[in-house]
Structure formats: structure tokens, C-alpha cells
Design a protein around this motif. Structure first.
Motif, PDB file in Angstrom:
ATOM      1  N   ALA A 174      75.182  11.326   1.220  1.00 55.61           N
ATOM      2  CA  ALA A 174      76.190  11.177   0.390  1.00 55.61           C
ATOM      3  C   ALA A 174      77.468  11.928   1.223  1.00 55.61           C
ATOM      4  O   ALA A 174      77.432  12.652   2.159  1.00 55.61           O
ATOM      5  CB  ALA A 174      75.818  11.988  -0.752  1.00 55.61           C
ATOM      6  N   LEU A 175      78.710  11.403   0.546  1.00 56.07           N
ATOM      7  CA  LEU A 175      79.972  12.214   0.963  1.00 56.07           C
ATOM      8  C   LEU A 175      79.708  13.577   0.598  1.00 56.07           C
ATOM      9  O   LEU A 175      79.252  13.869  -0.207  1.00 56.07           O
ATOM     10  CB  LEU A 175      81.202  11.408   0.407  1.00 56.07           C
ATOM     11  CG  LEU A 175      81.439  10.071   0.660  1.00 56.07           C
ATOM     12  CD1 LEU A 175      82.370   9.457  -0.263  1.00 56.07           C
ATOM     13  CD2 LEU A 175      81.873  10.119   2.106  1.00 56.07           C
ATOM     14  N   PRO A 176      80.621  14.266   1.457  1.00 61.74           N
ATOM     15  CA  PRO A 176      80.596  15.976   1.095  1.00 61.74           C
ATOM     16  C   PRO A 176      81.119  16.106  -0.103  1.00 61.74           C
ATOM     17  O   PRO A 176      81.681  15.318  -0.930  1.00 61.74           O
ATOM     18  CB  PRO A 176      81.728  16.519   2.182  1.00 61.74           C
ATOM     19  CG  PRO A 176      81.804  15.380   3.053  1.00 61.74           C
ATOM     20  CD  PRO A 176      81.460  14.071   2.498  1.00 61.74           C
ATOM     21  N   GLN A 177      80.368  17.190  -0.786  1.00 56.59           N
ATOM     22  CA  GLN A 177      80.675  17.743  -2.274  1.00 56.59           C
ATOM     23  C   GLN A 177      82.207  17.927  -2.283  1.00 56.59           C
ATOM     24  O   GLN A 177      82.815  18.689  -1.143  1.00 56.59           O
ATOM     25  CB  GLN A 177      79.995  18.884  -2.646  1.00 56.59           C
ATOM     26  CG  GLN A 177      80.324  19.145  -4.158  1.00 56.59           C
ATOM     27  CD  GLN A 177      79.424  20.495  -4.294  1.00 56.59           C
ATOM     28  OE1 GLN A 177      78.544  21.032  -3.321  1.00 56.59           O
ATOM     29  NE2 GLN A 177      79.546  20.993  -5.544  1.00 56.59           N
ATOM     30  N   LYS A 178      82.833  17.458  -3.353  1.00 56.66           N
ATOM     31  CA  LYS A 178      84.302  17.682  -3.460  1.00 56.66           C
ATOM     32  C   LYS A 178      84.691  19.057  -4.247  1.00 56.66           C
ATOM     33  O   LYS A 178      84.158  19.225  -5.344  1.00 56.66           O
ATOM     34  CB  LYS A 178      85.285  16.653  -3.748  1.00 56.66           C
ATOM     35  CG  LYS A 178      86.638  16.829  -3.925  1.00 56.66           C
ATOM     36  CD  LYS A 178      87.347  16.467  -2.334  1.00 56.66           C
ATOM     37  CE  LYS A 178      88.860  16.507  -2.515  1.00 56.66           C
ATOM     38  NZ  LYS A 178      89.248  16.913  -1.107  1.00 56.66           N
ATOM     39  N   GLU A 179      85.559  20.147  -3.725  1.00 55.48           N
ATOM     40  CA  GLU A 179      85.763  21.321  -4.718  1.00 55.48           C
ATOM     41  C   GLU A 179      87.195  20.729  -5.289  1.00 55.48           C
ATOM     42  O   GLU A 179      88.048  20.352  -4.627  1.00 55.48           O
ATOM     43  CB  GLU A 179      86.021  22.523  -3.843  1.00 55.48           C
ATOM     44  CG  GLU A 179      84.623  23.112  -3.288  1.00 55.48           C
ATOM     45  CD  GLU A 179      84.834  24.247  -2.682  1.00 55.48           C
ATOM     46  OE1 GLU A 179      85.906  25.155  -3.219  1.00 55.48           O
ATOM     47  OE2 GLU A 179      84.319  24.460  -1.761  1.00 55.48           O
ATOM     48  N   GLU A 180      87.294  21.628  -6.493  1.00 51.21           N
ATOM     49  CA  GLU A 180      88.642  21.262  -7.046  1.00 51.21           C
ATOM     50  C   GLU A 180      89.825  22.210  -6.089  1.00 51.21           C
ATOM     51  O   GLU A 180      89.522  23.171  -5.619  1.00 51.21           O
ATOM     52  CB  GLU A 180      88.742  22.223  -8.334  1.00 51.21           C
ATOM     53  CG  GLU A 180      90.080  21.908  -9.106  1.00 51.21           C
ATOM     54  CD  GLU A 180      90.117  22.667 -10.589  1.00 51.21           C
ATOM     55  OE1 GLU A 180      91.045  22.815 -11.011  1.00 51.21           O
ATOM     56  OE2 GLU A 180      88.875  22.566 -10.929  1.00 51.21           O
ATOM     57  N   LYS A 181      90.737  21.478  -5.814  1.00 49.68           N
ATOM     58  CA  LYS A 181      91.863  21.971  -4.885  1.00 49.68           C
ATOM     59  C   LYS A 181      92.464  23.223  -5.256  1.00 49.68           C
ATOM     60  O   LYS A 181      92.868  23.278  -6.484  1.00 49.68           O
ATOM     61  CB  LYS A 181      92.829  20.784  -4.586  1.00 49.68           C
ATOM     62  CG  LYS A 181      93.907  21.413  -3.671  1.00 49.68           C
ATOM     63  CD  LYS A 181      94.240  20.227  -2.477  1.00 49.68           C
ATOM     64  CE  LYS A 181      95.201  20.632  -1.447  1.00 49.68           C
ATOM     65  NZ  LYS A 181      94.659  20.329  -0.280  1.00 49.68           N
ATOM     66  N   ARG A 182      92.481  24.023  -4.381  1.00 46.02           N
ATOM     67  CA  ARG A 182      92.955  25.462  -4.972  1.00 46.02           C
ATOM     68  C   ARG A 182      94.506  25.689  -4.182  1.00 46.02           C
ATOM     69  O   ARG A 182      94.547  25.301  -3.026  1.00 46.02           O
ATOM     70  CB  ARG A 182      92.281  26.534  -4.802  1.00 46.02           C
ATOM     71  CG  ARG A 182      91.022  26.462  -5.637  1.00 46.02           C
ATOM     72  CD  ARG A 182      90.065  27.841  -5.376  1.00 46.02           C
ATOM     73  NE  ARG A 182      90.663  29.029  -5.657  1.00 46.02           N
ATOM     74  CZ  ARG A 182      90.457  29.716  -6.827  1.00 46.02           C
ATOM     75  NH1 ARG A 182      89.570  29.347  -7.245  1.00 46.02           N
ATOM     76  NH2 ARG A 182      91.273  30.756  -7.220  1.00 46.02           N
ATOM     77  N   LYS A 183      95.302  26.028  -4.622  1.00 49.99           N
ATOM     78  CA  LYS A 183      96.818  26.128  -4.010  1.00 49.99           C
ATOM     79  C   LYS A 183      97.200  27.716  -4.277  1.00 49.99           C
ATOM     80  O   LYS A 183      97.059  28.359  -5.129  1.00 49.99           O
ATOM     81  CB  LYS A 183      97.969  25.262  -4.800  1.00 49.99           C
ATOM     82  CG  LYS A 183      97.474  23.854  -4.692  1.00 49.99           C
ATOM     83  CD  LYS A 183      98.670  22.865  -4.905  1.00 49.99           C
ATOM     84  CE  LYS A 183      98.281  21.680  -4.944  1.00 49.99           C
ATOM     85  NZ  LYS A 183      99.261  20.626  -5.248  1.00 49.99           N
ATOM     86  N   THR A 184      97.605  28.268  -2.936  1.00 50.60           N
ATOM     87  CA  THR A 184      97.899  29.606  -3.147  1.00 50.60           C
ATOM     88  C   THR A 184      99.445  29.679  -2.730  1.00 50.60           C
ATOM     89  O   THR A 184     100.021  28.900  -1.963  1.00 50.60           O
ATOM     90  CB  THR A 184      97.402  30.224  -1.789  1.00 50.60           C
ATOM     91  OG1 THR A 184      95.810  30.310  -2.178  1.00 50.60           O
ATOM     92  CG2 THR A 184      97.919  31.760  -1.692  1.00 50.60           C
TER      93      THR A 184
END
Length: 188
Positions: A174-184
Motif C-alpha cells: 500500500a501507499l504510505p499512511q498519510k498524516e494530517e498536514k501540520r503547519k508551524t
């Protein structure tokens, strides 16, 4: 499998096209279909046409001449728009950049183009040297034996990676697991 090659030169059959044609020939030799798309016109209509082709493609190669030690303004504008329109269709597709120059500025050009790929999590395909050709005319590029060999190596490496990815899909990888994008934000 199919590779979309973007010709970022305003010259439809110039030095960049000559380099991309060599890559396309190597891909064909490995059983991989390809299409060279004229991306020297950054109109939104051309970008949308390329986006539709990219959605169906399995990989992307972007070629540009060197202008003022950088990619052509046309391909930068084209890629900026393409990423806005089709960025989601770029994710995890293998990509490569090709530069053509009379003399210098190729590595800076490649550096700029590669940033579009790494931002979109695209595996970057390389050759056995930087993916560049030298010459002021297509006839001169055809005399750059090393550059043409690099283009053929790039085509074969792209074909190999596409076949590996297909084998992985067939094996259930499977494709890599995607995390919700975090912005700093560094400004307080």
C-alpha cells in the motif's frame, strides 16, 4: 504504463525536445509508453490539458532549457499552475528533471525543478550523472554522446522503477499512511 514528458522550452523541436526524445526512445525500448507535451505555453488551457494527461500518467519528466542559470520562465509558470491544478495527481508518481544548456546553469535548473517533485512526495529518478545535455542546437545536442547516454540511462531507470512499483502494487504493498498536514508558524 505511461510517462508524461513536459517540454518546457518555447522551441517545440529544440535542444530540450531532443533530450526528451532520447528518454522516450529508451522508455519505448523497455515497453513503456510516453508522450512529449509542449509545455512552453503556460496558458491555463495548456495547463489543464497537461493536468488531464498527468492524471492518467504513471510518471512525469520535466525538461527545460537553461535561461539565466535557471529553468525557462515558461516552465516555472507552467509548473506553478500545474501544481495548483493537479498537485493531488502528482503524489507518489516517479518524476525526473532534464536540463539542456549551451554551457552552464544546468545544476541550478535541475535544483529548481526537483523542488516541485519533492513537495508532492514524488520519488525522484536519476541517472548516472546529472540529467543534462549540452549544445546550442539540436544537432549539437546529438553530438553530446555523454548527455545522450545519460538520457537513455534515465529512461531505463524510470522504466525499472515503474515496473518495481507495479510489482509492489500487485503484491499488495500500500501507499504510505498519510498524516494530517501540520503547519508551524514561526511569527508570534
Amino acid at each position: 504504463m505511461k510517462v508524461l514528458l513536459l517540454n518546457g522550452s518555447p522551441r517545440k523541436a529544440g535542444c530540450t525536445y531532443t533530450a526528451l526524445s532520447e528518454v522516450a526512445t529508451a522508455l519505448a525500448g523497455e515497453g513503456i509508453e510516453s508522450e512529449i507535451f509542449q509545455a512552453g505555453n503556460p496558458s491555463i488551457e495548456a495547463v489543464k490539458e497537461a493536468a488531464a494527461k498527468l492524471k492518467e500518467a504513471d510518471a512525469l519528466i520535466v525538461g527545460s532549457p537553461v535561461y539565466w542559470a535557471s529553468p525557462s520562465g515558461q516552465i516555472i509558470e507552467f509548473m506553478d499552475k500545474l501544481c495548483g491544478v493537479a498537485g493531488k495527481d502528482m503524489l507518489h508518481k516517479p518524476a525526473a528533471a532534464v536540463a539542456s544548456a549551451r554551457r552552464a546553469g544546468t545544476t541550478a535548473t535541475l535544483d529548481v525543478l526537483l523542488k516541485y517533485f519533492t513537495y508532492h512526495e514524488m520519488p525522484v529518478v536519476s541517472a548516472d550523472y546529472w540529467c543534462m545535455v549540452h549544445g546550442n542546437t539540436p544537432e549539437e545536442v546529438k553530438q553530446d554522446e555523454e548527455g545522450l547516454q545519460i538520457m537513455r540511462t534515465l529512461g531505463r531507470n524510470m522504466a525499472w522503477l515503474l515496473k518495481c512499483l507495479e510489482a509492489g502494487r500487485q503484491a499488495g504493498v500500500a501507499l504510505p499512511q498519510k498524516e494530517e498536514k501540520r503547519k508551524t508558524n514561526f511569527i508570534r
